[in-house]
Design an enzyme around this catalytic site. Structure first.
Site, short mmCIF file in Angstrom:
data_model
loop_
_atom_site.label_atom_id
_atom_site.label_comp_id
_atom_site.label_asym_id
_atom_site.label_seq_id
_atom_site.Cartn_x
_atom_site.Cartn_y
_atom_site.Cartn_z
N ASP A 163 0.80 -1.21 0.00
CA ASP A 163 0.00 0.00 0.00
C ASP A 163 0.84 1.26 0.00
OD1 ASP A 163 0.73 -0.95 2.57
OD2 ASP A 163 -0.74 0.35 3.54
N GLU A 189 -0.56 -2.08 5.27
CA GLU A 189 0.35 -1.92 6.42
C GLU A 189 0.17 -0.57 7.09
OE1 GLU A 189 3.38 -0.72 8.90
OE2 GLU A 189 3.32 0.18 6.90
N GLU A 190 -0.23 0.43 6.32
CA GLU A 190 -0.26 1.81 6.82
C GLU A 190 -1.54 2.17 7.58
OE1 GLU A 190 2.20 3.75 6.81
OE2 GLU A 190 3.54 3.16 5.18
N ARG A 231 18.90 -5.72 13.96
CA ARG A 231 18.88 -5.62 15.42
C ARG A 231 18.12 -6.81 15.97
NH1 ARG A 231 19.57 -1.65 19.30
NH2 ARG A 231 18.62 -2.14 21.31
N HIS A 242 7.65 8.90 4.31
CA HIS A 242 6.42 9.65 4.63
C HIS A 242 6.57 11.14 4.33
CE1 HIS A 242 4.15 6.51 7.23
NE2 HIS A 242 5.12 5.89 6.56
#
Length: 394
Positions: free
Chosen positions: A81, A139-140, A180, A366
């Protein structure tokens, strides 16, 4: 031998994959509206003779089975998306859907997974096990496409031993990646507060119940959640990003609306914080004579990279790219719905460097100016293919 084969294939397919990325970038679709994107993905899988099923309306789940005997399963995930952002003008591959933009790199993720699919399909005779390709919507936007796909069984039939995801990172140079182990990204909750008082003339405050003044007290008081109630060893963020108090220089409004976010890295503290925030908001507002509605929309959980899975993937990345190109990531207080997968199975979510300071490609995700150094795509498709195949071996 495997590294050289994959690097050769990645080099061969890089230009085509960049073309796919540009096509997707020109045709972005908002969360849960990825109909054309989904159709495009299915067309490419059909060309590669890779079987797939549909989940969560626009999601696509494909399977590549190696010819050698093995029951091991590795899942790879890409999101599809875009965001409601107006892209800067002047790009030959800029968005043709005004006000919608792939400003978070999901076009890179989707095109890369299609590139990986092509590499793995070319190597089927050389590996055993199954690679599950997850092209995920939404996802957003809450509740997150990952949560919907999990409910529909994306982690079953077959169940993966681990799931791997990657995400663009403009702060890291193209050709490099970051890992990480352990907790990596924050949970994310959305806060919605309406403070209702009694409006009137700004010169006669004694006749009003001022929701603006009360809201100011709420904002100040709520910082106690982070500064005094949170264990300082658990990172927490409480930020307000939107305030609407529709008065004037001499008009006190009847109500004020306030929107914000709360993020942390511990689920027990997260639940406790929700209770404390509610009590504090109601106490401050009612104590000053007003009323309120306070709603917490619970969002994504925190994302945890399973140490063994992540350390193994990091070792594979070092073998593929060289140790000097594999970086250690800091905690990242942004949120990502890949976290749902990480709460269900062994997961590794790493960062793909897409920046190029020398060329001025540094804009954050973004933003209307976000872009990538497209040389990162060759790195992306080769490395993810290598991690997948080495994970099937391990």
């Amino acid at each position: 031998m495997m590294i050289e084969q994959i690097k050769s294939l990645a080099s061969s397919f890089a230009e085509e994959t960049v073309g796919i990325r540009r096509h997707l970038h020109q045709n972005p679709e908002l969360s849960f509206q990825e109909y054309n994107t989904s159709a495009f993905v299915k067309e490419r899988l059909d060309e590669l003779l890779i079987p797939y099923t549909v989940m969560a309306d626009t999601g696509v789940v494909a399977l590549i089975k190696g010819d050698l005997p093995s029951d091991k399963v590795i899942a790879l995930r890409a999101d599809m998306d875009a965001l409601p952002i107006l892209e800067v003008e002047g790009r030959s591959y800029g968005s043709q859907n005004p006000g919608v933009m792939h400003a978070c790199g999901h076009d890179v993720h989707t095109s890369s997974l299609l590139g990986v699919a092509k590499i793995l399909q070319n190597l089927k005779s050389q590996f055993g096990g199954t690679v599950k390709l997850i092209f995920q919507p939404g996802e957003e936007r809450l509740p997150g496409g990952a949560s919907l796909m999990i409910k529909e069984g994306v982690l079953q039939n077959p169940a993966p031993n681990a799931i791997i995801g990657q995400h663009v990172m403009p702060l890291i140079e193209s050709g490099q990646v970051g890992f990480r182990a352990g907790k990596y990204m924050a949970s994310c909750d959305e806060l919605f507060l309406t403070v209702r008082g009694k409006g009137g003339h700004g010169a006669q405050p004694h006749q009003n119940i001022d929701p603006i003044a009360i809201t100011a007290q709420v904002i100040t008081a709520m910082q106690q959640i982070v500064s005094r109630y949170a264990d300082p060893r658990i990172p927490s963020v409480l930020s307000w990003g939107k305030i609407i108090g529709n008065g004037a220089t001499n008009v006190i409004p009847d109500e004020v609306k306030l929107d914000g976010t709360f993020r942390t890295f511990d689920e027990a503290w997260r639940a406790e914080a929700h209770e404390k925030m509610t009590k504090m908001v109601v106490g401050v507002v009612e104590g000053m004579g007003a009323t309120c509605d306070f709603k917490i929309d619970k969002g994504y959980p925190f994302l945890v990279n399973e140490p063994q899975t992540t350390n193994a993937a990091r070792a594979h990345a070092e073998a593929y790219l060289g140790k000097e190109n594999v970086l250690e990531l800091d905690l990242w207080p942004a949120a990502e719905d890949f976290a749902y997968y990480s709460q269900e199975t062994n997961a590794c979510f790493y960062r793909l460097g897409t920046g190029n300071k020398a060329r001025g490609i540094t804009s954050a995700v973004h933003t209307p100016t976000f872009d990538i150094d497209e040389t990162a795509i060759e790195t992306s498709i080769g490395l993810m293919s290598y991690i997948a195949l080495k994970s099937l071996e391990g």
